[in-house]
Design a protein around this motif. Structure first.
Motif, PDB file in Angstrom:
ATOM      1  N   TRP A 521       0.833  -1.209   0.000  1.00 35.01           N
ATOM      2  CA  TRP A 521       0.000   0.000   0.000  1.00 35.01           C
ATOM      3  C   TRP A 521       0.866   1.256   0.000  1.00 35.01           C
ATOM      4  CZ3 TRP A 521      -5.091   0.982  -0.564  1.00 35.01           C
ATOM      5  CH2 TRP A 521      -5.533   2.257  -0.239  1.00 35.01           C
ATOM      6  N   GLU A 537      -2.100   2.582  -8.906  1.00 31.49           N
ATOM      7  CA  GLU A 537      -3.338   1.798  -8.831  1.00 31.49           C
ATOM      8  C   GLU A 537      -3.028   0.302  -8.743  1.00 31.49           C
ATOM      9  OE1 GLU A 537      -7.444   1.122 -11.426  1.00 31.49           O
ATOM     10  OE2 GLU A 537      -5.922   2.588 -12.069  1.00 31.49           O
ATOM     11  N   CYS A 540      -1.702  -0.488  -5.134  1.00 31.10           N
ATOM     12  CA  CYS A 540      -2.771  -0.421  -4.137  1.00 31.10           C
ATOM     13  C   CYS A 540      -3.705  -1.631  -4.281  1.00 31.10           C
ATOM     14  CB  CYS A 540      -3.564   0.881  -4.286  1.00 31.10           C
ATOM     15  SG  CYS A 540      -2.651   2.337  -3.719  1.00 31.10           S
ATOM     16  N   MET A 544      -4.664  -4.737  -1.605  1.00 28.36           N
ATOM     17  CA  MET A 544      -6.014  -5.206  -1.302  1.00 28.36           C
ATOM     18  C   MET A 544      -6.129  -6.720  -1.402  1.00 28.36           C
ATOM     19  SD  MET A 544      -7.846  -2.701  -0.371  1.00 28.36           S
ATOM     20  CE  MET A 544      -9.424  -3.550  -0.414  1.00 28.36           C
ATOM     21  N   SER A 562     -11.214  -0.982   2.157  1.00 29.09           N
ATOM     22  CA  SER A 562     -12.138  -0.783   1.022  1.00 29.09           C
ATOM     23  C   SER A 562     -12.444   0.696   0.842  1.00 29.09           C
ATOM     24  CB  SER A 562     -13.433  -1.569   1.230  1.00 29.09           C
ATOM     25  OG  SER A 562     -13.155  -2.954   1.262  1.00 29.09           O
ATOM     26  N   TYR A 565      -9.346   2.390  -0.381  1.00 24.59           N
ATOM     27  CA  TYR A 565      -9.048   2.015  -1.756  1.00 24.59           C
ATOM     28  C   TYR A 565      -9.974   2.758  -2.720  1.00 24.59           C
ATOM     29  CZ  TYR A 565      -7.966  -0.965  -5.764  1.00 24.59           C
ATOM     30  OH  TYR A 565      -7.557  -1.433  -6.981  1.00 24.59           O
TER      31      TYR A 565
END
Length: 583
Positions: A521, A537, A540, A544, A562, A565
């Motif tokens: 992250w 993107e 990240c 997740m 969530s 994100y």
């Protein structure tokens, strides 16, 4: 003789007749009359009636002979009186070797009579008359031992050692030979031991070993020295023990060249001494090397016999321990001085390989860890020396049968010092400069991949630590930018990590999964700040993907992540649109 002396009373040769008269009296046991005649001659000597040089010499010989016989019979007071008669004929302040000898003989009598202060006065006069006599220094030493003056005794021993290198002049009551000086040093050690002064005895034995040319005598001194130091070590504190081991080591190195039995003794002594040096890797290494050298000499001297398996095992162990000690010493040394220790460790390792091959040719050793240990030691040494052969060592590790997971963990990166110092760049430096990081990873790409293959092939309870270390080294925190090829390689490691977690979720701690999530992250956020939106993107999203592997933390992190994100994706979309409009 009375009539002769009376008839020639005015003759210059009267002294010859008087000396002959005294000699006849003494031969007939009439010492009292002889002493009266001697005292008369002394009185005349000081009132102008001096003997001729030849007569005086004859008288001195007679007096010293009489004194010597009394001394040997234990009549020290009588011996001293006869020496004092001789002293009466010497002028005050007269300096000659005979005067020094006489004072030493008197000092010897005083010491036997426990009159130490008078002995010191006599030896002080002997030093003034003949300072470069080893016999004078010997008496200085004897007096110092009696007074328990360790410093003065050490000075005297050192002086005796220096004087022993020159020919020794003859001395009263002593048969002087080429080994006279060594005999005195040997006697000095004996005197100290009789007086329970071990430190002083050590000094005397050391001086004897260093200065004697008699191999048999040196061998005897070495045996005494070793036994004495070992007995001292058993009773000493850790600090004193290290000092005594320092004393012992150079003399142990002298001993194996003498004979087989001594080599066996030195092998055992050096081995036991090494085991007492846990806090001093340099001493431990030196003692193990010495033990190996002694065993090697034993093999050479016994070369007509079949190879001794026990002896070879001892050699192998000595070399292994010496290599381990060298590596430990390297770890504690500044980076600039490590090369010598590492090179020495490699020398021990290579010799050990040869010994081990000989041993394996003589039988099977199914549970012996020598192959593994040697490879580990060699890997560490070559890695730190930036030796390209390090990858060959790694391949040898992979070829081992029944390899333990701890070995793989070590080589895979759990211990940073094994992998990254090989690039010649300390680990702390890797965290400071992105360019250094990229160069390091690029130059050791194969090594990293092989290390990760080990992690992938062998799941173990500590696997998460290996993954953690590898990614941490490849992608350090605190950098301001990351090059593309670095991201590509680290991405591959993350994908491997995901597959490992999926295959064995119970073997991967939840905290480690959380750490991987956080690092991915933060990498995405860093890329976002650098306006690298597609990559941001991607990273990240990678973060997740770890959420579902969090176990008990999954629910709380899933909700939190969530939201974050979605927010990041929104910002990324806006940033992308703005970026397109600006273009």
């Amino acid at each position: 003789m009375k009539r002769v002396c009376q008839h020639f009373e005015s003759s210059p040769d009267l002294g010859t007749a008087l000396v002959l008269h005294i000699e006849l009296l003494l031969q007939r046991g009439k010492e009292l009359l002889g002493k009266q005649k001697i005292e008369d001659i002394i009185t005349g000597h000081h009132t102008g009636k001096q003997l001729t040089p030849q007569a005086l010499t004859s008288l001195h010989v007679m007096l010293w002979d009489k004194a010597s016989k009394h001394f040997e019979a234990g009549n020290y007071s009588e011996a001293l009186q006869w020496y004092n008669y001789s002293l009466s004929f010497f002028k005050a302040g007269q300096m000659e070797p005979n005067s020094a000898k006489l004072q030493r003989n008197r000092a010897s009598c005083f010491l036997q009579l426990k009159q130490v202060e008078k002995a010191k006065e006599a030896i002080k006069e002997a030093e003034r008359c003949d300072p470069d006599s080893i016999f004078t220094q010997f008496y200085v030493y004897k007096i110092a031992v009696q007074e328990n003056n360790v410093e003065r005794a050490a000075e005297a021993v050192n002086a005796m050692g220096l004087l022993s290198k020159s020919p020794v002049a003859s001395e009263d009551r002593l048969l002087v030979s080429k080994s006279a000086a060594s005999n005195l040093l040997s006697l000095a050690a004996q005197i100290a031991l009789e007086n329970e002064q071990q430190e002083t005895a050590l000094k005397a034995l050391q001086s004897l070993c260093e200065n004697s040319k008699d191999d048999a005598q040196v061998l005897t001194a070495l045996r005494c020295l070793v036994r004495l130091v070992l007995s001292t070590i058993e009773k000493s504190s850790d600090e004193t023990r290290n000092v005594n081991l320092d004393v012992l080591l150079p003399y142990l190195k002298m001993a194996p060249s003498f004979c087989l039995c001594v080599s066996v003794c030195i092998l055992v002594t050096a081995w036991n001494s090494a085991l007492q040096c846990e806090s001093s890797p340099d001493k431990m290494r030196d003692f193990f090397v010495l033990s190996y050298q002694a065993s090697a000499l034993i093999r050479f001297l016994s070369q007509l016999c079949p190879p001794n398996r026990t002896l070879l095992m001892g050699q192998k162990t000595c070399l292994l321990m010496a290599a381990a000690a060298s590596l430990e010493l390297c770890r504690k040394s500044p980076h600039s001085v490590q090369t010598e220790e590492l090179t020495q460790a490699l020398e021990h390792i290579q010799i050990c390989w040869e010994v081990w091959k000989t041993l394996k040719a003589s039988g099977n050793f199914p549970k012996d860890p020598t192959d593994t240990l040697l490879l580990l030691y060699e890997f560490e040494a070559r890695a730190k020396l930036n030796d390209p052969k390090v990858e060959t060592v790694l391949e040898s590790v992979l070829e081992l049968e029944h390899i333990e997971t701890k070995v793989l963990e070590t080589i895979a990166g759990n211990n940073h010092r094994l992998t990254w110092p090989a690039a010649g760049i300390p680990v702390t430096t890797l965290h400071e400069n992105t360019h250094d990081i990229s160069l390091t990873i690029h130059s050791h790409k194969a090594l990293i991949k092989n290390a990760f293959r080990l992690c992938d092939w062998f799941l173990c309870p500590h696997l998460s630590k290996c993954v953690h270390s590898l990614i941490k080294l490849s992608l350090p925190s605190g950098v301001s930018e990351v090059e593309a090829h670095v991201l590509e390689e680290v991405w591959d490691y993350y994908e491997e990590a995901l597959s490992i977690i999926a295959a064995a979720p119970d073997d991967f701690p939840e905290t480690e999964t959380l750490w991987l999530l956080t690092r991915a992250w933060n990498t995405g956020i860093l890329l976002y700040s650098l306006a690298q939106y597609p990559e941001a993107e991607k990273w990240c999203g990678l973060a997740m993907s770890f959420v579902r592997h969090l176990g008990s933390l999954q629910e709380s992190y899933e909700t939190q992540m969530s939201g974050l994100y979605s927010e990041v994706l929104d910002r990324l979309d806006k940033a992308k649109r703005n970026h397109i409009m600006e273009e």
